[in-house]
Design a protein around this motif. Structure first.
Motif, PDB file in Angstrom:
ATOM      1  N   PRO A  46       0.829  -1.210   0.000  1.00 27.47           N
ATOM      2  CA  PRO A  46       0.000   0.000   0.000  1.00 27.47           C
ATOM      3  C   PRO A  46       0.864   1.261   0.000  1.00 27.47           C
ATOM      4  N   GLY A  47       0.458   2.229  -0.778  1.00 27.23           N
ATOM      5  CA  GLY A  47       1.201   3.481  -0.859  1.00 27.23           C
ATOM      6  C   GLY A  47       2.137   3.554  -2.039  1.00 27.23           C
ATOM      7  N   ALA A  48       2.534   2.392  -2.576  1.00 31.29           N
ATOM      8  CA  ALA A  48       3.410   2.377  -3.751  1.00 31.29           C
ATOM      9  C   ALA A  48       2.582   2.618  -5.004  1.00 31.29           C
ATOM     10  N   ARG A  49       3.100   3.437  -5.876  1.00 37.88           N
ATOM     11  CA  ARG A  49       2.374   3.776  -7.101  1.00 37.88           C
ATOM     12  C   ARG A  49       2.367   2.605  -8.072  1.00 37.88           C
ATOM     13  N   SER A  50       1.208   2.319  -8.615  1.00 39.06           N
ATOM     14  CA  SER A  50       1.092   1.242  -9.586  1.00 39.06           C
ATOM     15  C   SER A  50       1.608   1.683 -10.948  1.00 39.06           C
ATOM     16  N   THR A  51       2.289   0.772 -11.602  1.00 37.16           N
ATOM     17  CA  THR A  51       2.722   1.031 -12.979  1.00 37.16           C
ATOM     18  C   THR A  51       1.890   0.205 -13.945  1.00 37.16           C
ATOM     19  N   LYS A  52       0.902  -0.551 -13.398  1.00 40.41           N
ATOM     20  CA  LYS A  52       0.139  -1.478 -14.220  1.00 40.41           C
ATOM     21  C   LYS A  52      -1.359  -1.198 -14.167  1.00 40.41           C
ATOM     22  N   TYR A  53      -1.738  -0.048 -13.615  1.00 41.60           N
ATOM     23  CA  TYR A  53      -3.173   0.206 -13.452  1.00 41.60           C
ATOM     24  C   TYR A  53      -3.875   0.334 -14.800  1.00 41.60           C
ATOM     25  N   TYR A  54      -5.022  -0.291 -14.886  1.00 40.38           N
ATOM     26  CA  TYR A  54      -5.876  -0.176 -16.054  1.00 40.38           C
ATOM     27  C   TYR A  54      -7.284   0.128 -15.570  1.00 40.38           C
ATOM     28  N   ARG A  55      -7.971   0.964 -16.303  1.00 42.11           N
ATOM     29  CA  ARG A  55      -9.330   1.342 -15.922  1.00 42.11           C
ATOM     30  C   ARG A  55     -10.185   0.079 -15.787  1.00 42.11           C
ATOM     31  N   ALA A  56     -10.831  -0.071 -14.644  1.00 42.03           N
ATOM     32  CA  ALA A  56     -11.557  -1.302 -14.360  1.00 42.03           C
ATOM     33  C   ALA A  56     -13.051  -1.067 -14.256  1.00 42.03           C
ATOM     34  N   SER A  57     -13.809  -2.043 -14.730  1.00 44.12           N
ATOM     35  CA  SER A  57     -15.252  -2.063 -14.542  1.00 44.12           C
ATOM     36  C   SER A  57     -15.529  -3.009 -13.380  1.00 44.12           C
ATOM     37  N   LEU A  58     -16.094  -2.477 -12.295  1.00 43.27           N
ATOM     38  CA  LEU A  58     -16.163  -3.242 -11.057  1.00 43.27           C
ATOM     39  C   LEU A  58     -17.358  -4.171 -10.951  1.00 43.27           C
ATOM     40  N   LEU A  59     -18.325  -4.091 -11.864  1.00 39.89           N
ATOM     41  CA  LEU A  59     -19.418  -5.054 -11.825  1.00 39.89           C
ATOM     42  C   LEU A  59     -18.869  -6.458 -12.081  1.00 39.89           C
ATOM     43  N   TYR A  60     -17.918  -6.551 -13.033  1.00 35.64           N
ATOM     44  CA  TYR A  60     -17.265  -7.825 -13.337  1.00 35.64           C
ATOM     45  C   TYR A  60     -15.785  -7.825 -12.943  1.00 35.64           C
ATOM     46  N   ASN A  61     -15.299  -6.727 -12.396  1.00 35.06           N
ATOM     47  CA  ASN A  61     -13.885  -6.571 -12.043  1.00 35.06           C
ATOM     48  C   ASN A  61     -12.985  -6.910 -13.216  1.00 35.06           C
ATOM     49  N   GLU A  62     -13.266  -6.295 -14.345  1.00 37.95           N
ATOM     50  CA  GLU A  62     -12.482  -6.513 -15.552  1.00 37.95           C
ATOM     51  C   GLU A  62     -11.896  -5.194 -16.033  1.00 37.95           C
ATOM     52  N   SER A  63     -10.677  -5.274 -16.532  1.00 39.57           N
ATOM     53  CA  SER A  63     -10.065  -4.108 -17.132  1.00 39.57           C
ATOM     54  C   SER A  63     -10.751  -3.796 -18.450  1.00 39.57           C
ATOM     55  N   THR A  64     -10.868  -2.526 -18.757  1.00 38.40           N
ATOM     56  CA  THR A  64     -11.495  -2.144 -20.016  1.00 38.40           C
ATOM     57  C   THR A  64     -10.520  -2.172 -21.183  1.00 38.40           C
ATOM     58  N   ASN A  65      -9.229  -2.352 -20.906  1.00 41.62           N
ATOM     59  CA  ASN A  65      -8.271  -2.350 -22.016  1.00 41.62           C
ATOM     60  C   ASN A  65      -7.214  -3.445 -21.910  1.00 41.62           C
ATOM     61  N   ARG A  66      -7.518  -4.504 -21.178  1.00 42.96           N
ATOM     62  CA  ARG A  66      -6.622  -5.659 -21.164  1.00 42.96           C
ATOM     63  C   ARG A  66      -7.404  -6.856 -20.645  1.00 42.96           C
ATOM     64  N   GLN A  67      -6.830  -8.033 -20.758  1.00 43.09           N
ATOM     65  CA  GLN A  67      -7.455  -9.239 -20.251  1.00 43.09           C
ATOM     66  C   GLN A  67      -7.149  -9.394 -18.762  1.00 43.09           C
ATOM     67  N   GLY A 145     -30.971  10.962 -12.105  1.00 43.04           N
ATOM     68  CA  GLY A 145     -31.021  10.306 -13.410  1.00 43.04           C
ATOM     69  C   GLY A 145     -29.727   9.652 -13.825  1.00 43.04           C
ATOM     70  N   ARG A 146     -28.631   9.884 -13.081  1.00 46.56           N
ATOM     71  CA  ARG A 146     -27.354   9.260 -13.426  1.00 46.56           C
ATOM     72  C   ARG A 146     -27.372   7.772 -13.097  1.00 46.56           C
ATOM     73  N   PRO A 147     -26.935   6.924 -14.043  1.00 47.70           N
ATOM     74  CA  PRO A 147     -26.768   5.508 -13.698  1.00 47.70           C
ATOM     75  C   PRO A 147     -25.568   5.371 -12.770  1.00 47.70           C
ATOM     76  N   PHE A 148     -25.542   4.329 -11.973  1.00 45.20           N
ATOM     77  CA  PHE A 148     -24.420   4.113 -11.064  1.00 45.20           C
ATOM     78  C   PHE A 148     -23.232   3.612 -11.867  1.00 45.20           C
ATOM     79  N   ASP A 149     -22.140   4.356 -11.813  1.00 43.35           N
ATOM     80  CA  ASP A 149     -20.967   4.091 -12.634  1.00 43.35           C
ATOM     81  C   ASP A 149     -20.206   2.888 -12.103  1.00 43.35           C
ATOM     82  N   THR A 150     -20.072   1.875 -12.935  1.00 44.81           N
ATOM     83  CA  THR A 150     -19.337   0.673 -12.528  1.00 44.81           C
ATOM     84  C   THR A 150     -17.837   0.797 -12.780  1.00 44.81           C
ATOM     85  N   ARG A 151     -17.443   1.835 -13.506  1.00 40.86           N
ATOM     86  CA  ARG A 151     -16.028   1.987 -13.836  1.00 40.86           C
ATOM     87  C   ARG A 151     -15.276   2.650 -12.683  1.00 40.86           C
TER      88      ARG A 151
END
Length: 221
Positions: A46-67, A145-151
């Motif tokens: 914790p506290g260390a900066r990630s070099t591998k972060y990818y935008r994630a969709s949390l409904l399925y916990n999947e990255s939007t730009n990688r497997q 009216g906003r949908p709940f953002d899963t990203r």
């Protein structure tokens, strides 16, 4: 954040609590930024900066730009000193894509559960028309009216715990550290998780999904 330990009350994750909800609590308690969240590097502290972060969709916990997994629940469990089983069905990524017609496009919430500091990804299952705990309608949109953002992104963490309009709170000061709801309160979701586990394990699309009434009645048998 600074340091290698997170502020967290171990044992405060309720059964089937959503990864989305837990991350909002963690982020709000520790002022975490997106690049400080656990990623594929499970050995990062914790506290260390990630070099591998990818935008994630949390409904399925999947990255939007990688497997693969968007947020490492194994690393998050280690950071929070929680057992890995605390994240059982915290997202719906175990559901094969061919069967995701069973799931709404985004999160749904129960307003009463939110007041008690609880949310489950299981609420997004289409077979649930109402909250198994409170019997009230599940909402897919805020009052504005906003949908709940899963990203998961910068804006999500900058307002962790509430909608951008300020009208709906997901995590309040009263529930940030520990939910008001108890594990006993969440027991109506046991039957939902049990059925879903069996359904996904079998992975047979020809199996018909039971009605919500039939499913929930099994918990009293």
């Amino acid at each position: 954040m600074t340091g290698s330990r997170l502020t967290w009350h171990t044992g405060s994750i309720l059964p089937f609590a959503s990864l989305w909800h837990t991350l909002m609590r963690v982020a709000a308690l520790n002022s975490l930024r997106v690049h400080e969240l656990p990623d594929a590097d499970v050995h990062r502290d914790p506290g260390a900066r990630s070099t591998k972060y990818y935008r994630a969709s949390l409904l399925y916990n999947e990255s939007t730009n990688r497997q693969g997994e968007g947020i490492s629940t194994r690393a998050l469990a280690r950071w929070l000193h929680e057992p890995a089983k605390a994240f059982e069905w915290s997202h719906l990524g175990r559901i094969p894509k061919s069967l995701r017609g069973l799931v709404h496009d985004g999160f749904r919430i129960c307003p009463q559960c939110s007041k008690l500091g609880y949310h489950s990804a299981l609420m997004s299952l289409r077979l649930l028309e109402t909250c198994p705990i409170h019997g009230c309608a599940l909402l897919s949109h805020c009052h504005c009216g906003r949908p709940f953002d899963t990203r998961l992104g910068v804006s999500t963490l900058s307002r962790a715990g509430y909608c951008a309009c300020g009208q709906l709170t997901f995590v309040s000061r009263d529930t940030l550290r520990r939910p008001i709801a108890t594990p006993t309160d969440t027991q109506p979701f046991d039957a939902v998780a049990e059925w879903l586990t069996s359904f996904v394990t079998l992975s047979r699309p020809r199996i018909a999904a039971p009605s919500a009434d039939a499913l929930l009645s099994t918990q009293w048998m």
